[in-house]
Scaffold this motif. Structure first.
Motif, PDB file in Angstrom:
ATOM      1  N   HIS A 228       0.797  -1.230   0.000  1.00  0.00           N
ATOM      2  CA  HIS A 228       0.000   0.000   0.000  1.00  0.00           C
ATOM      3  C   HIS A 228       0.833   1.285   0.000  1.00  0.00           C
ATOM      4  CE1 HIS A 228      -3.994  -1.775   0.365  1.00  0.00           C
ATOM      5  NE2 HIS A 228      -3.504  -2.621   1.256  1.00  0.00           N
ATOM      6  N   CYS A 232       0.374   4.891  -2.056  1.00  0.00           N
ATOM      7  CA  CYS A 232       0.091   6.148  -1.330  1.00  0.00           C
ATOM      8  C   CYS A 232       1.042   7.251  -1.762  1.00  0.00           C
ATOM      9  CB  CYS A 232       0.249   5.940   0.174  1.00  0.00           C
ATOM     10  SG  CYS A 232      -1.183   5.259   0.979  1.00  0.00           S
ATOM     11  N   HIS A 241      -5.613   2.692  -0.087  1.00  0.00           N
ATOM     12  CA  HIS A 241      -4.172   2.575   0.163  1.00  0.00           C
ATOM     13  C   HIS A 241      -3.768   3.339   1.413  1.00  0.00           C
ATOM     14  CE1 HIS A 241      -3.383   0.243  -3.346  1.00  0.00           C
ATOM     15  NE2 HIS A 241      -3.777   1.181  -4.193  1.00  0.00           N
ATOM     16  N   THR A 245      -1.989   1.446   4.630  1.00  0.00           N
ATOM     17  CA  THR A 245      -0.738   1.936   5.203  1.00  0.00           C
ATOM     18  C   THR A 245      -0.911   2.274   6.677  1.00  0.00           C
ATOM     19  OG1 THR A 245      -0.152   2.849   3.035  1.00  0.00           O
ATOM     20  CG2 THR A 245       1.120   3.615   4.913  1.00  0.00           C
TER      21      THR A 245
END
Length: 386
Positions: A228, A232, A241, A245
């Motif tokens: 992720h 990002c 995402h 994260t």
């Protein structure tokens, strides 16, 4: 078969994750704490950016009176902690919203507001004897995991830091809302995200308190962050995402709260304290060099983590997998724009000796490293990063 040693595992008893979860804060404060007044501890940048406007609007209509302490600085000095604690005395609940510095400040303010113990008596491990105010922590970065750790780091001098480590610092509630991370700039997204990955890697190789629960949290955290975080960095507006994260950083926080970090952090701290470099950045700069140093003692663990980020490495030998993982992390950081060396930040080669001396004072961290670090080792690692 690996032997399972005795261990303890502690974490926050109430963790809530969801899109727009922060908007439920007023209802939580009333139902859980019967709160009439609260103190929000944060920083001016977050306040001025309007990130908290929607949360404040919900508080306005809820009837809960709130005040704001916005004096938090990166690597907060003692004076900031004292000022926040003074304001917290009149609050029913303390809310820490922001990055690690805001949450660390809120933890200690909630304790010091009780006026039962001096801060200087808390530095170290398990030395907090005071009660604390009810505490809710809400991260706006995906990195430190401070919302689920019993640790606060304080700047105690011009370049020195000290840690307070105590179960008292676990909040009553950790509230995670990926919406609050949508406005995070790409370089901060990268640096804080790599910080979380370092937490995971060092927890997995921690010498004294490595345990099965932390290990499993690390595996999930690393899987989430590796998939992720790059997305990002490219598109910070993708809520899925951002959420992955944020969740990965929290899981890594739970892991290292119980299997503590080690030499990467020990060598990163002087860079932050002396040169005021961002903590995630300093971890990223030191990570590949410390990993190569630790390889003789952590080959098996690195090989296991290699398969998390790239299952196609399964046919390689353990030593090959471990080396691939170190290379993967170095390339991962480069893909996130972390490409510079220490000298690019104005650090003279002559300063490396002083940095090594400072790093050796971080005994709380160095004791967890899978391989013993001497002064000569620390100096060599700085030279490699220079």
């Amino acid at each position: 078969m690996q032997e399972i040693n005795d261990f303890e595992f502690k974490t926050v008893g109430d963790i809530r994750f969801g899109v727009n979860a922060a908007l439920s804060l007023p209802a939580l404060l009333i139902s859980r704490f019967d709160a009439k007044s609260i103190l929000v501890i944060t920083d001016k940048g977050l306040l001025n950016a309007g990130v908290l406007d929607a949360v404040f609007a919900e508080l306005d209509v809820s009837g809960v009176t709130f005040s704001v302490f916005d004096g938090v600085q990166a690597d907060p000095p003692e004076a900031v902690i004292f000022a926040a604690a003074e304001q917290a005395k009149n609050a029913d609940v303390v809310i820490g919203i922001g990055g690690g510095s805001s949450m660390d400040s809120a933890k200690l303010a909630a304790v010091l507001a009780m006026e039962q113990q001096a801060l200087t008596d808390m530095y170290g491990v398990d030395l907090v004897r005071s009660e604390r105010k009810p505490l809710v922590l809400i991260p706006t970065t995906a990195g430190t995991g401070s919302e689920v750790t019993p640790i606060s780091i304080v700047t105690t001098g011009e370049s020195t830091k000290a840690g307070v480590v105590s179960p008292v610092l676990y909040p009553d509630v950790a509230l995670l809302d990926p919406c609050l991370t949508l406005g995070l700039p790409a370089h901060i997204t990268a640096e804080t995200g790599v910080d979380a990955m370092v937490h995971a890697i060092e927890a997995f190789t921690s010498k004294h308190k490595k345990n099965p629960l932390s290990d499993n949290l690390v595996l999930k955290a690393l899987a989430l962050l590796s998939s992720h975080l790059p997305a990002c960095y490219v598109n910070g507006k993708d809520i899925n995402h951002r959420g992955g994260t944020l969740l990965g950083a929290m899981l890594a926080g739970q892991a290292f709260a119980n299997a503590p970090v080690a030499a990467v952090h020990a060598l990163a701290y002087p860079l932050g304290g002396i040169y005021h470099m961002a903590h995630g950045l300093t971890n990223a700069l030191m990570l590949p060099h410390v990993m190569r140093f630790n390889l003789p003692a952590a080959e098996r663990e690195y090989a296991q983590l290699a398969l998390v980020v790239n299952p196609q490495l399964a046919d390689l030998s353990q030593s090959e997998q471990a080396l691939e993982f170190i290379e993967y992390m170095q390339q991962f950081c480069r893909a996130l724009g972390i490409t510079k060396r220490l000298r690019d930040y104005g650090i003279a080669q002559e300063a490396l000796t002083a940095l090594a001396s400072e790093a050796m004072l971080q005994t709380r961290l160095l004791m967890n490293n899978p391989r013993e670090v001497t002064f000569e080792d620390a100096l060599a690692l700085y030279q490699q990063a220079w």
